[in-house]
Design a protein around this motif. Structure first.
Motif, mmCIF file in Angstrom:
data_model
loop_
_atom_site.group_PDB
_atom_site.id
_atom_site.type_symbol
_atom_site.label_atom_id
_atom_site.label_comp_id
_atom_site.label_asym_id
_atom_site.label_seq_id
_atom_site.Cartn_x
_atom_site.Cartn_y
_atom_site.Cartn_z
ATOM 1 N N VAL A 75 -10.674 5.521 4.392
ATOM 2 C CA VAL A 75 -10.242 5.899 3.057
ATOM 3 C C VAL A 75 -9.172 6.589 2.969
ATOM 4 N N LEU A 76 -8.634 6.323 1.876
ATOM 5 C CA LEU A 76 -7.117 6.769 1.704
ATOM 6 C C LEU A 76 -7.369 7.237 -0.015
ATOM 7 N N PHE A 77 -6.752 8.298 -0.435
ATOM 8 C CA PHE A 77 -6.691 8.560 -1.922
ATOM 9 C C PHE A 77 -5.463 8.077 -2.264
ATOM 10 N N GLU A 78 -5.207 7.746 -3.332
ATOM 11 C CA GLU A 78 -3.915 6.989 -3.807
ATOM 12 C C GLU A 78 -3.114 8.218 -4.218
ATOM 13 N N ASP A 79 -1.859 8.001 -3.781
ATOM 14 C CA ASP A 79 -0.718 9.084 -3.978
ATOM 15 C C ASP A 79 -0.792 10.037 -3.099
ATOM 16 N N GLN A 80 -1.682 10.241 -2.122
ATOM 17 C CA GLN A 80 -1.590 11.221 -1.141
ATOM 18 C C GLN A 80 -0.973 10.594 0.117
ATOM 19 N N GLU A 81 -0.204 11.370 1.048
ATOM 20 C CA GLU A 81 0.612 10.975 2.029
ATOM 21 C C GLU A 81 -0.390 11.316 3.461
ATOM 22 N N TYR A 82 0.073 10.163 4.201
ATOM 23 C CA TYR A 82 -0.927 10.083 5.541
ATOM 24 C C TYR A 82 0.026 9.681 6.733
#
Length: 178
Positions: A75-82
């Protein structure tokens, strides 16, 4: 349930034909983008994904909610960097790539194919285009990415309540709603 196109291919290459495996992974292939067992809130604050890579598939290492799961949904949140770090669990040649629904690499998010002990794909900015992460040469090393709206939307929700008639700091209430 009817599976078509990339969804069917994903379910097949992930090796999710065993009912016990499906239940352990929250449904088809780790919850297939929105399964009931995925706690989206648990992913808040996560910025590093760690996986073991082996010919049989990806195995979650961190965060804790994916530890030990085969081909877990991320699960990723849009515009967050990973950052995606993978550890070579079988000394084979692997890489990691982020794909869209058309099985194309998103924003050149891919690493070289190597047999190193570990490799990191840094600075991945989540976007709604992202659908899968995979090892290019190994079809069975593919799993879904579930992209959620940006976390900033939660903060805006609180502001919206204030604008919709709740008292502000000055004790003013529903005056704007007339």
């Amino acid at each position: 349930m009817k599976l078509t196109g990339a969804a069917a291919a994903t379910a097949l290459v992930a090796g999710c034909s065993d009912d016990d495996t499906d239940e352990e992974n929250g449904g088809e292939n780790g919850g297939e983008n929105g399964g009931e067992d995925i706690d989206v809130e648990a992913w808040e604050g996560v910025d590093t994904i760690e996986l073991n890579g082996a010919l049989g598939g990806w195995e979650g290492v961190a965060p804790d909610m994916i530890a030990g799961e085969e081909n877990p949904t991320i699960v990723l949140f849009e515009d967050q960097e990973y950052d995606f770090t993978w550890y070579n669990a079988d000394s084979g040649t692997h890489n990691i790539e982020i794909w869209d629904e058309d099985e194309e690499v998103v924003e050149d998010y891919q690493t070289d194919q190597v047999n190193d002990d570990e490799q990191t794909l840094e600075g991945v900015v989540a976007s709604e285009d992202m659908a899968y992460y995979r090892c290019y040469p190994h079809d069975q090393m593919q799993a879904p990415i579930q992209v959620e709206p940006p976390l900033d939307d939660d903060e805006n929700g609180e502001e919206d309540e204030e604008a919709n008639g709740e008292e502000d700091d000055n004790g003013n209430g529903d005056e704007d709603d007339e």
